[in-house]
Design an enzyme around this catalytic site. Structure first.
Site, PDB file in Angstrom:
ATOM      1  N   SER A 129      -6.790  -8.955  -0.694  1.00 16.37           N
ATOM      2  CA  SER A 129      -6.389  -7.584  -0.401  1.00 16.37           C
ATOM      3  C   SER A 129      -5.981  -6.843  -1.671  1.00 16.37           C
ATOM      4  CB  SER A 129      -5.204  -7.598   0.578  1.00 16.37           C
ATOM      5  OG  SER A 129      -4.649  -6.310   0.725  1.00 16.37           O
ATOM      6  N   TYR A 169      -9.705   0.053  -0.842  1.00 15.74           N
ATOM      7  CA  TYR A 169      -9.605   1.328  -0.123  1.00 15.74           C
ATOM      8  C   TYR A 169     -10.228   2.418  -0.998  1.00 15.74           C
ATOM      9  CZ  TYR A 169      -6.209  -0.815   3.055  1.00 15.74           C
ATOM     10  OH  TYR A 169      -5.603  -1.611   3.980  1.00 15.74           O
ATOM     11  N   THR A 177     -12.693  -1.036   2.990  1.00 14.67           N
ATOM     12  CA  THR A 177     -12.049  -0.752   4.272  1.00 14.67           C
ATOM     13  C   THR A 177     -12.299   0.702   4.628  1.00 14.67           C
ATOM     14  OG1 THR A 177     -10.366  -2.456   3.989  1.00 14.67           O
ATOM     15  CG2 THR A 177      -9.860  -0.662   5.503  1.00 14.67           C
ATOM     16  N   ARG A 232       2.409   3.099  13.507  1.00  3.37           N
ATOM     17  CA  ARG A 232       3.011   1.805  13.811  1.00  3.37           C
ATOM     18  C   ARG A 232       4.507   2.006  14.042  1.00  3.37           C
ATOM     19  NH1 ARG A 232      -0.037  -1.059   8.662  1.00  3.37           N
ATOM     20  NH2 ARG A 232      -2.142  -0.362   9.245  1.00  3.37           N
ATOM     21  N   LYS A 268     -15.995  -2.695   5.972  1.00  2.00           N
ATOM     22  CA  LYS A 268     -15.072  -3.335   6.906  1.00  2.00           C
ATOM     23  C   LYS A 268     -14.436  -2.272   7.807  1.00  2.00           C
ATOM     24  CE  LYS A 268     -11.216  -6.633   6.927  1.00  2.00           C
ATOM     25  NZ  LYS A 268     -10.343  -5.909   7.877  1.00  2.00           N
ATOM     26  N   HIS A 292      -9.285  -3.391  12.390  1.00  2.00           N
ATOM     27  CA  HIS A 292      -8.093  -3.568  11.565  1.00  2.00           C
ATOM     28  C   HIS A 292      -7.015  -4.353  12.315  1.00  2.00           C
ATOM     29  CE1 HIS A 292      -6.889  -1.743   7.588  1.00  2.00           C
ATOM     30  NE2 HIS A 292      -5.786  -2.407   7.903  1.00  2.00           N
TER      31      HIS A 292
END
Length: 374
Positions: free
Chosen positions: A113, A140, A166, A175, A238, A262
């Site tokens: 990542s 990203y 991504t 969230r 992705k 995700h």
């Protein structure tokens, strides 16, 4: 026979999850486990697998069943790799280094990542000390193109096989747990690939930190040609859930797509990835490689994903739980459990090779009773 204790009682991914939950602080546990808004997608990613039923074939000699497959030009033990999950050092101090070593030991590949707590160079080196392994670099679309380019060049120079762009995160998903907990990365942990120190990271909320780095003006026409112009690594997308986006990935010359939502952490109430997979596989028409992540919790899930057209599956949370449970040994245990379950599922279904796993291996539950063949 003496009763089993300790590690001998860790028999499934659910056991790994329970053992990890005891060790993780609640804020960290919720960060890893929760999804966005009402948690529908994060839950259905796993439960959706249960409506697909196996159609085993019997009296087949499976004594020499072969689970191996080839990915990025290298043979791996079985069609599973470890997803690029961020901030792994919150689960265990060795973080991505332990994961890399465990992947190399089990002979599967690993994604790194951009939010890794260790550099791509160190993560690569940790794995290669154990054995041959390929890594991919998750990326990203960033506001600072030069910073993005530095990540790409570092990954390429370190020997990464592919960029995983991504594509489902122009903004961060909603969230609730992160807002309620005022979640911040644990003290002392930096993001070396993003060139951010612990103090700089903790000065912002996770949402604000992401917004400051990420570009919400990304597009197929902007990102893919630029990536092709600056790297020779493979380019995978992705976060794909539709046939339309598979077709665009083909149009722009991408090497593969990861059917992914995700882990339910972005847009809630999207399709579970296993249900989106057949549509994406049909759209691919063999012109692009199709992988999947999200909700895989046992070897039977791996089998079902392959039967529905995936070439390989990627796991995130089970690896995190293994890491929290017992570091490198915990990740190794996670991978070994999934390997053994997948092997037995193949054998019990009468499949000797990955090529034997087809839609004919599955049925789907119908409300009126009889199992419907796919």
């Amino acid at each position: 026979m003496a009763p089993t204790t300790g590690d001998d009682m860790i028999l499934s991914i659910d056991d790994i999850k329970k053992a990890a939950s005891v060790k993780l602080p609640s804020i960290v546990r919720e960060f890893y486990n929760a999804g966005s808004t009402n948690q529908i997608t994060v839950t259905e990613n796993t439960t959706a697998y249960s409506k697909y039923r196996l159609r085993p074939r019997v009296l087949v000699d499976v004594s020499k069943a072969d689970m191996t497959t080839t990915l990025f030009g290298q043979r791996i033990d079985f069609p599973l790799c470890v997803s690029p999950a961020g901030i792994q050092a919150m689960a265990h101090p060795d973080g991505e280094l332990a994961t890399s070593r465990a992947c190399a030991k089990r002979q599967v590949h690993m994604g790194i990542s951009s939010f890794s707590n260790y550099s791509v160079e160190d993560v690569r080196a940790a794995g290669l000390e154990v054995g041959p392994i390929h890594h991919t670099m998750q990326l990203y679309s960033m506001q600072d193109r030069e910073a993005q380019l530095r990540i790409i060049k570092r990954a390429e120079n370190a020997g990464c096989a592919a960029i995983f762009l991504t594509a489902d995160s122009p903004v961060l998903g909603v969230r609730y747990n992160e807002y309620r907990n005022d979640f911040r990365t644990s003290e002392g942990l930096g993001f070396p690939m993003l060139e951010k120190t612990s103090d700089a990271i903790r000065a912002q909320t996770h949402d604000d930190g992401f917004t400051a780095v990420n570009s919400d003006s990304h597009s197929w026409a902007k990102e893919i040609p630029w990536l092709r112009s600056v790297t020779k690594m493979q380019i995978w997308i992705k976060g794909v859930l539709t046939a339309e986006d598979v077709q665009l990935a083909i149009k722009y010359g991408c090497d593969g797509v990861i059917v992914s939502n995700h882990g339910g952490r972005q847009l809630d109430e999207t399709s579970p990835t296993i249900d989106a997979l057949p549509e994406c596989t049909r759209a691919a028409k063999g012109k692009i490689r199709i992988h999947i992540d999200g909700g895989i919790r046992n070897g039977t899930d791996i089998f079902k994903a392959l039967a529905l057209g995936a070439e390989c599956v990627w796991i995130g949370r089970p690896m995190i739980w293994g890491l929290a449970y017992d570091g490198e040994a915990g990740v190794t245990k996670t991978l070994d459990i999934l390997y053994e379950e997948f092997k037995r599922c193949m054998q019990l279904c009468g499949c000797n090779t990955i090529a034997d796993i087809t839609p004919a291996s599955l049925g789907i539950i119908r409300r009126d009773g009889p199992l419907a063949r796919l």
